[in-house]
Scaffold this active site. Structure first.
Site, PDB file in Angstrom:
ATOM      1  N   HIS A  50     -21.343  11.892  33.946  1.00 37.33           N
ATOM      2  CA  HIS A  50     -22.785  11.764  34.198  1.00 37.33           C
ATOM      3  C   HIS A  50     -23.180  12.567  35.441  1.00 37.33           C
ATOM      4  O   HIS A  50     -24.157  13.332  35.411  1.00 37.33           O
ATOM      5  CB  HIS A  50     -23.148  10.300  34.381  1.00 37.33           C
ATOM      6  CG  HIS A  50     -24.500  10.079  34.984  1.00 37.33           C
ATOM      7  ND1 HIS A  50     -25.641   9.953  34.226  1.00 37.33           N
ATOM      8  CD2 HIS A  50     -24.905  10.000  36.295  1.00 37.33           C
ATOM      9  CE1 HIS A  50     -26.688   9.799  35.036  1.00 37.33           C
ATOM     10  NE2 HIS A  50     -26.256   9.815  36.289  1.00 37.33           N
ATOM     11  N   GLU A  51     -22.415  12.400  36.528  1.00 37.41           N
ATOM     12  CA  GLU A  51     -22.732  13.128  37.772  1.00 37.41           C
ATOM     13  C   GLU A  51     -22.631  14.636  37.563  1.00 37.41           C
ATOM     14  O   GLU A  51     -23.474  15.400  38.056  1.00 37.41           O
ATOM     15  CB  GLU A  51     -21.781  12.689  38.893  1.00 37.41           C
ATOM     16  CG  GLU A  51     -21.924  11.235  39.312  1.00 37.41           C
ATOM     17  CD  GLU A  51     -23.318  10.912  39.815  1.00 37.41           C
ATOM     18  OE1 GLU A  51     -23.952  11.784  40.426  1.00 37.41           O
ATOM     19  OE2 GLU A  51     -23.782   9.772  39.586  1.00 37.41           O
ATOM     20  N   ASP A  65     -27.019  11.314  31.334  1.00 36.19           N
ATOM     21  CA  ASP A  65     -26.357  10.378  30.413  1.00 36.19           C
ATOM     22  C   ASP A  65     -26.077  11.061  29.080  1.00 36.19           C
ATOM     23  O   ASP A  65     -24.992  10.889  28.490  1.00 36.19           O
ATOM     24  CB  ASP A  65     -27.238   9.148  30.181  1.00 36.19           C
ATOM     25  CG  ASP A  65     -27.206   8.175  31.342  1.00 36.19           C
ATOM     26  OD1 ASP A  65     -26.318   8.310  32.216  1.00 36.19           O
ATOM     27  OD2 ASP A  65     -28.069   7.267  31.380  1.00 36.19           O
ATOM     28  N   HIS A  70     -25.624  16.379  36.032  1.00 34.48           N
ATOM     29  CA  HIS A  70     -26.678  16.864  36.926  1.00 34.48           C
ATOM     30  C   HIS A  70     -26.411  18.316  37.336  1.00 34.48           C
ATOM     31  O   HIS A  70     -27.332  19.119  37.447  1.00 34.48           O
ATOM     32  CB  HIS A  70     -26.747  15.979  38.179  1.00 34.48           C
ATOM     33  CG  HIS A  70     -27.291  14.608  37.928  1.00 34.48           C
ATOM     34  ND1 HIS A  70     -28.523  14.386  37.355  1.00 34.48           N
ATOM     35  CD2 HIS A  70     -26.762  13.371  38.157  1.00 34.48           C
ATOM     36  CE1 HIS A  70     -28.750  13.085  37.265  1.00 34.48           C
ATOM     37  NE2 HIS A  70     -27.688  12.444  37.738  1.00 34.48           N
ATOM     38  N   GLU A 109     -31.906  11.511  34.911  1.00 36.26           N
ATOM     39  CA  GLU A 109     -30.836  10.539  34.669  1.00 36.26           C
ATOM     40  C   GLU A 109     -30.555  10.398  33.169  1.00 36.26           C
ATOM     41  O   GLU A 109     -29.397  10.318  32.758  1.00 36.26           O
ATOM     42  CB  GLU A 109     -31.223   9.177  35.261  1.00 36.26           C
ATOM     43  CG  GLU A 109     -31.260   9.136  36.775  1.00 36.26           C
ATOM     44  CD  GLU A 109     -29.923   9.500  37.391  1.00 36.26           C
ATOM     45  OE1 GLU A 109     -28.878   9.009  36.924  1.00 36.26           O
ATOM     46  OE2 GLU A 109     -29.924  10.309  38.351  1.00 36.26           O
TER      47      GLU A 109
END
Length: 449
Positions: A305-306, A388, A309, A384
């Site tokens: 997930h990070e 995801d 970004h 976000e």
């Protein structure tokens, strides 16, 4: 149409104080803005508090959260919200007294006296006096906010099992923070003011460039030189988890150079993970608390997930958005910096220091800041969801969902949020919103296959 155009310019001229007539009531407007925002945010806090008092688990969470876990999270949220009511009222009273009693001019005068006693310099050395003013204001703010910091850490966080700090470590962090902040902040402030003084009417462009350079400098030195002063940062040991993270980074061509573990448990039971670095020199940091309560697959899902970004350029996009805002702030400040009525309104009748002007302008700008903050949260929530989705497309749907649930439970995150409070304040979607997005899209993918 012409009447509207003329009225608009008359209003703008009056605000800037460029026309003859009675001074514009800057202080009264700022107090009005303050009270309006305060009442709005307290209304939202009340809505949130009302939901936290509920004893019934939301149906959407019943398959993920037990009754006991739900009530623990509600109790933590209630404690923080009750504390928030008192703290926000206290801060509003302090701000009101600061403005109505003209405490800023008083503190500026005190800083001048200190400057003279220390150096023999008078008020002509405005930058030196501004640095002393900044230091005194920081010390006063620390003293004023100290009871609330102590209560939050050693009562609320302690009561719910998060605080790991000793009193000695707490005060040690304050001293270290002030020493480092002074060592970096004072030269920065002096440079900031000097650029404004020597750059003429177009100072906003040059001071903006200075701010961009300073931000990049801090981002560069913080992980390497500042964070180790507060936390132990060690390389992640060789093993299955390290191999899995390196494989994930290689799979998406993330230029990972180092993997670290930070002892977040030294201060708190909350957990996190992040990456940093420029260009081809990226580093990943895991909190030891994350490793304690998550399995390897869940940790990789959180990291996916990070890294989403990074893959979606969210960091660069948000950086660009913030720099546009920063440029706008400095440009607008350039329209107010010589506005004598603004200074006079706040009690500065015989002096117009640049630092004070910027501080007063920020009071005026605060309503716009509330709006841009809301817009930033809207953008952040969208990012976000995209991050995801990136993790889900890598095959981490189930692990990400279970990892998010575990993080929410371990951090006692809000289980029954108010939609309006969440929309205004939160930079992340709520847990159930993220789970629904992950599960629905994953279901569509399986049907397509």
């Amino acid at each position: 149409m012409k009447t509207f155009h003329d009225n608009f310019h008359r209003s703008w001229d009056a605000l800037l104080g460029t026309k003859d007539g009675s001074p514009f009531p800057y202080k009264e407007c700022v107090l009005g803005f303050m009270y309006t925002v305060f009442l709005w945010e307290e209304y939202l806090r009340y809505r949130h508090y009302r939901n936290l008092r509920s004893k019934v688990r939301p149906k959407a969470l019943q398959e993920y959260v037990t009754e006991e876990e739900f009530h623990k999270a509600q109790a933590y949220g209630l404690d923080k919200t009750r504390f928030g009511f008192v703290e926000s009222l206290y801060n509003e009273i302090i701000s009101t007294l600061t403005l109505t009693l003209n405490l800023l001019p008083w503190l500026w005068g005190v800083s001048g006296v200190v400057l003279f006693k220390l150096t023999g310099y008078d008020s002509e050395y405005e930058i030196s006096q501004s640095v002393i003013f900044f230091a005194l204001q920081t010390i006063l703010h620390t003293i004023i906010s100290l009871p609330f910091s102590l209560y939050s850490t050693f009562v609320i966080e302690e009561r719910h099992g998060f605080n790991k700090q000793t009193m000695k470590l707490f005060f040690s962090d304050i001293v270290k923070g002030h020493l480092i902040g002074g060592a970096i902040g004072m030269p920065f402030l002096a440079g900031f003011l000097k650029i404004i003084k020597i750059s003429g009417e177009n100072f906003y462009f040059y001071v903006w460039l200075f701010m961009v350079a300073f931000q990049l400098f801090i981002v560069t030195i913080y992980p390497t030189f500042i964070q180790p002063i507060f936390n132990k940062v060690e390389p992640l040991p060789e093993g299955e988890l390290r191999s899995m993270i390196e494989a994930l980074a290689s799979r998406i061509h993330f230029p990972l150079t180092k993997l670290f573990v930070i002892d977040g448990s030294k201060r708190s039971g909350h957990s996190n993970a992040y990456f940093y670095g420029f260009f081809k020199n990226k580093r990943i940091v895991l909190f030891d608390t994350l490793m304690e309560h998550s399995d390897n697959e869940q940790i990789c899902a959180v990291l996916a997930h990070e890294l989403g970004h990074w893959a979606c350029n969210h960091t660069l996009k948000m950086l660009a958005f913030n720099q546009v805002q920063l440029f706008a702030v400095f440009y607008l400040f350039s329209q107010f910096i010589h506005n004598k009525d603004m200074y006079t309104s706040f009690g500065f009748t015989d002096t117009m220091p640049t630092l004070i002007g910027f501080l007063l302008f920020n009071y005026l700008y605060s309503p716009v800041e509330s709006i841009t903050g809301f817009i930033t949260n809207v953008i952040s929530r969208r990012y976000e969801y995209q991050a995801d989705a990136f993790a889900r497309e890598l095959g981490y749907a189930a692990s990400l969902a279970s990892g998010l649930i575990k993080l929410q439970l371990k951090n006692l995150g809000t289980m029954n949020p108010d939609w309006l409070h969440s929309m205004y304040h939160r930079s992340h979607p709520e847990l159930i919103e993220r789970l629904n997005a992950i599960n629905q899209t994953d279901l569509k993918t399986k049907k397509a296959e």
